[in-house]
Design a protein around this motif. Structure first.
Motif, mmCIF file in Angstrom:
data_model
loop_
_atom_site.group_PDB
_atom_site.id
_atom_site.type_symbol
_atom_site.label_atom_id
_atom_site.label_comp_id
_atom_site.label_asym_id
_atom_site.label_seq_id
_atom_site.Cartn_x
_atom_site.Cartn_y
_atom_site.Cartn_z
ATOM 1 N N MET A 146 0.806 -1.225 0.000
ATOM 2 C CA MET A 146 0.000 0.000 0.000
ATOM 3 C C MET A 146 0.845 1.283 0.000
ATOM 4 S SD MET A 146 -2.859 -1.640 0.127
ATOM 5 C CE MET A 146 -3.544 -3.205 0.716
ATOM 6 N N ASN A 147 1.932 1.291 -0.752
ATOM 7 C CA ASN A 147 2.748 2.508 -0.812
ATOM 8 C C ASN A 147 2.556 3.282 -2.112
ATOM 9 O OD1 ASN A 147 4.142 0.900 -2.617
ATOM 10 N ND2 ASN A 147 6.172 1.517 -1.887
ATOM 11 N N GLY A 148 1.624 2.844 -2.950
ATOM 12 C CA GLY A 148 1.264 3.592 -4.140
ATOM 13 C C GLY A 148 2.064 3.288 -5.381
ATOM 14 N N VAL A 149 3.022 2.361 -5.301
ATOM 15 C CA VAL A 149 3.819 1.989 -6.469
ATOM 16 C C VAL A 149 4.181 0.511 -6.357
ATOM 17 C CG1 VAL A 149 5.988 2.703 -5.374
ATOM 18 C CG2 VAL A 149 5.847 2.581 -7.870
ATOM 19 N N ILE A 150 4.215 -0.193 -7.476
ATOM 20 C CA ILE A 150 4.552 -1.610 -7.459
ATOM 21 C C ILE A 150 6.062 -1.741 -7.367
ATOM 22 C CG2 ILE A 150 4.221 -3.828 -8.578
ATOM 23 C CD1 ILE A 150 1.644 -2.285 -7.762
ATOM 24 N N ASP A 151 6.559 -2.345 -6.267
ATOM 25 C CA ASP A 151 7.998 -2.377 -6.015
ATOM 26 C C ASP A 151 8.387 -3.655 -5.268
ATOM 27 O OD1 ASP A 151 7.043 -1.921 -3.450
ATOM 28 O OD2 ASP A 151 7.836 0.119 -3.290
ATOM 29 N N GLN A 152 9.634 -3.680 -4.758
ATOM 30 C CA GLN A 152 10.160 -4.842 -4.052
ATOM 31 C C GLN A 152 9.320 -5.194 -2.830
ATOM 32 O OE1 GLN A 152 12.713 -6.941 -4.757
ATOM 33 N NE2 GLN A 152 12.293 -8.118 -2.891
ATOM 34 N N GLY A 153 8.782 -4.173 -2.157
ATOM 35 C CA GLY A 153 7.965 -4.435 -0.973
ATOM 36 C C GLY A 153 6.749 -5.287 -1.275
ATOM 37 N N ASP A 154 6.179 -5.141 -2.468
ATOM 38 C CA ASP A 154 5.017 -5.947 -2.853
ATOM 39 C C ASP A 154 5.424 -7.393 -3.138
ATOM 40 O OD1 ASP A 154 3.346 -3.571 -2.838
ATOM 41 O OD2 ASP A 154 4.403 -3.018 -4.666
ATOM 42 N N TYR A 155 6.632 -7.573 -3.657
ATOM 43 C CA TYR A 155 7.171 -8.937 -3.808
ATOM 44 C C TYR A 155 7.303 -9.601 -2.436
ATOM 45 C CZ TYR A 155 10.635 -12.626 -4.603
ATOM 46 O OH TYR A 155 11.307 -13.831 -4.625
ATOM 47 N N ASP A 156 7.795 -8.846 -1.446
ATOM 48 C CA ASP A 156 7.959 -9.391 -0.101
ATOM 49 C C ASP A 156 6.617 -9.805 0.502
ATOM 50 O OD1 ASP A 156 10.663 -8.882 -0.354
ATOM 51 O OD2 ASP A 156 10.569 -6.973 0.733
ATOM 52 N N VAL A 157 5.569 -9.003 0.242
ATOM 53 C CA VAL A 157 4.230 -9.365 0.719
ATOM 54 C C VAL A 157 3.792 -10.683 0.097
ATOM 55 C CG1 VAL A 157 1.788 -8.708 0.662
ATOM 56 C CG2 VAL A 157 3.526 -6.989 1.197
ATOM 57 N N TRP A 158 4.053 -10.840 -1.201
ATOM 58 C CA TRP A 158 3.691 -12.096 -1.879
ATOM 59 C C TRP A 158 4.442 -13.277 -1.277
ATOM 60 C CZ3 TRP A 158 7.126 -14.881 -5.233
ATOM 61 C CH2 TRP A 158 6.540 -15.994 -5.842
ATOM 62 N N VAL A 159 5.754 -13.124 -1.058
ATOM 63 C CA VAL A 159 6.554 -14.209 -0.481
ATOM 64 C C VAL A 159 6.038 -14.590 0.911
ATOM 65 C CG1 VAL A 159 8.836 -14.806 0.420
ATOM 66 C CG2 VAL A 159 8.623 -13.709 -1.817
ATOM 67 N N ASN A 160 5.740 -13.583 1.730
ATOM 68 C CA ASN A 160 5.322 -13.839 3.109
ATOM 69 C C ASN A 160 3.951 -14.492 3.205
ATOM 70 O OD1 ASN A 160 7.694 -12.704 4.088
ATOM 71 N ND2 ASN A 160 6.802 -10.663 4.305
ATOM 72 N N ASN A 161 3.156 -14.380 2.147
ATOM 73 C CA ASN A 161 1.814 -14.974 2.156
ATOM 74 C C ASN A 161 1.702 -16.167 1.217
ATOM 75 O OD1 ASN A 161 -0.182 -13.070 3.786
ATOM 76 N ND2 ASN A 161 1.279 -11.755 2.704
ATOM 77 N N PHE A 162 2.821 -16.592 0.625
ATOM 78 C CA PHE A 162 2.778 -17.670 -0.364
ATOM 79 C C PHE A 162 2.160 -18.934 0.242
ATOM 80 C CE2 PHE A 162 4.387 -21.162 -2.920
ATOM 81 C CZ PHE A 162 4.204 -20.671 -4.205
ATOM 82 N N GLY A 163 1.207 -19.533 -0.485
ATOM 83 C CA GLY A 163 0.535 -20.747 -0.036
ATOM 84 C C GLY A 163 -0.767 -20.509 0.689
#
Length: 226
Positions: free
Chosen positions: A196-213
């Motif tokens: 939710m920082n307004g731009v698609i970046d590394q932080g959004d990848y980290d959110v995906w990794v942390n919620n994978f599965g």
């Protein structure tokens, strides 16, 4: 301006012309265009934060989109506001709310939370056509919009979904990585904006990794035999 443009808060304008958005334009909080007006025929963003942007006149055409930043922390709700300082606002097209992180402790929205996104000293000559649901980070936010005599207010209704589920199929998997990779760097493709920082970046990848599965409750369950 027909490409992707950012107007910084320290920019200065002379004259009484009109700045026209034909592509995507981001205006930083604190900007004032003086006596210059603004017409949105494409995508208009008010940076990635809250705060006010002041223009002398404002019009949005049918088919254009105004991205409205809204957030909530332990202090309360806040939003980016487009202030029309020299007259009325002529509105059409869509409003696309973007949920952003505010400084301090992040809080979940509650039904009934409101956010002022536009004010006009001369009132509103017309209204936006619609407010879009926000598909962001795997979540779906739903809204209502109210056009008062001199301002426009968003009201939060509800949210559901699964954080990190960027393609919104009920499970966080490799398909969501593809959505993130295709949108990397974008400020308007909100589906993969998990942090939710307004731009698609590394932080959004980290959110995906942390919620994978992760999966939505009940996904893949079968009806028991009677």
């Amino acid at each position: 301006m027909s490409a992707t443009t950012t107007v910084q808060s320290g920019a200065t304008f002379t004259g009484e012309g009109t700045l026209q958005v034909g592509g995507q334009m981001s205006l930083e909080a604190g900007l004032s265009t003086g006596q210059v007006g603004l017409t949105n025929r494409g995508e208009l963003l008010l940076g990635n934060t809250t705060g006010a942007v002041s223009v002398d006149r404002f019009a949005q055409d049918l088919g254009a989109t105004f991205f409205a930043n809204v957030g909530k922390n332990d202090v309360g709700t806040d939003s980016a506001v487009l202030t029309v300082s020299g007259g009325a606002a002529d509105l059409a097209g869509d409003v696309h709310p973007r949920v952003i992180q505010l400084a301090g402790k992040n809080e979940d929205f509650a039904p009934g939370d409101t956010f002022t996104i536009l004010t006009a000293v001369g009132g509103l000559n017309s209204t936006f056509d619609s407010v879009l649901d926000t598909f962001q980070g795997g979540l779906t936010y739903m809204w209502d919009i109210t056009h008062n005599p001199s301002n426009v207010v968003l009201e939060f209704l509800s949210v559901d979904g699964l954080l990190g589920d960027y393609n919104m199929d009920g499970v966080v998997n490799t398909a969501d990585y593809t959505v993130w990779a295709d949108a990397l760097g974008s400020m308007s493709l909100t589906a993969a904006d998990g942090n939710m920082n307004g731009v698609i970046d590394q932080g959004d990848y980290d959110v995906w990794v942390n919620n994978f599965g992760a999966t939505l409750a009940g996904l893949g369950t079968s009806v028991p035999e009677p």
